[in-house]
Design a protein around this motif. Structure first.
Motif, PDB file in Angstrom:
ATOM      1  N   ASP A 122       0.081   7.267   1.378  1.00  0.00           N
ATOM      2  CA  ASP A 122      -1.089   8.137   1.224  1.00  0.00           C
ATOM      3  C   ASP A 122      -2.399   7.373   1.422  1.00  0.00           C
ATOM      4  O   ASP A 122      -3.344   7.884   2.027  1.00  0.00           O
ATOM      5  N   VAL A 123      -2.451   6.155   0.920  1.00  0.00           N
ATOM      6  CA  VAL A 123      -3.655   5.332   1.087  1.00  0.00           C
ATOM      7  C   VAL A 123      -3.841   4.971   2.560  1.00  0.00           C
ATOM      8  O   VAL A 123      -4.956   5.006   3.082  1.00  0.00           O
ATOM      9  N   TYR A 133       0.848  -1.182   0.000  1.00  0.00           N
ATOM     10  CA  TYR A 133       0.000   0.000   0.000  1.00  0.00           C
ATOM     11  C   TYR A 133       0.889   1.239   0.000  1.00  0.00           C
ATOM     12  O   TYR A 133       2.016   1.208   0.481  1.00  0.00           O
ATOM     13  N   ASN A 187      -7.104   6.096   4.814  1.00  0.00           N
ATOM     14  CA  ASN A 187      -7.951   5.095   5.483  1.00  0.00           C
ATOM     15  C   ASN A 187      -7.907   5.230   7.001  1.00  0.00           C
ATOM     16  O   ASN A 187      -8.919   5.051   7.673  1.00  0.00           O
TER      17      ASN A 187
END
Length: 151
Positions: free
Chosen positions: A72-73, A69, A77
């Motif tokens: 930023d993701v 991942y 989240n």
């Protein structure tokens, strides 16, 4: 959960690879670990507590990265989850601090906590010495049981 139990920073987690994971030695190679004087090339082996190893073991081996991942993701989240749960003023990096405190609360000594956290000096670990609790306050945590049950 991995950030909490491993005490790893967000960007470090995204750089962990299956090739750098040594389950037999309970450790993982952290590439470009944050260091005040070295921005790149500061690769370091760190110990992993059993809870963190269980989480790694539960991950599918689809790519070379254990956690494929982007930072930023993860940030998006994490922020979304905190908002959904009504948690205010919690940052992803707080999980690292909580994880280090947990190691001391469970009776970990300075060399062990340093081996997990990657800190190389007592000066850096001193901020965690105000501990009053003892024992593993996450021992009965439902989220940990989910990770264990997926083995």
């Amino acid at each position: 959960m991995f950030a909490l139990f491993s005490t790893r920073r967000q960007a470090e987690i995204t750089r962990l690879t299956w090739g750098g994971f040594q389950k037999d030695y309970n450790r993982v190679l952290v590439r470009d670990m944050k260091h005040p004087g070295e921005k790149h090339g500061n690769d370091k082996w760190v110990d992993l507590p059993m809870e963190a190893i269980r989480i790694v073991d539960s991950m599918p081996r689809r790519r070379s990265e254990i956690f494929p991942y982007s930072p930023d993701v993860i940030t998006a989240n994490f922020t979304r989850a905190c908002r959904l749960l009504g948690i205010e003023d919690l940052h992803f990096h707080d999980l690292r601090h909580e994880g280090i405190l947990r190691l001391f609360e469970m009776g970990g000594n300075i060399p062990h906590v340093a081996a997990v956290s990657g800190y190389s000096s007592w000066v850096s670990l001193k901020r965690y010495t105000h501990i009053r609790e003892t024992g593993d306050k996450y021992a009965d945590w439902p989220g940990l049981q989910i990770a264990i049950d997926t083995d």
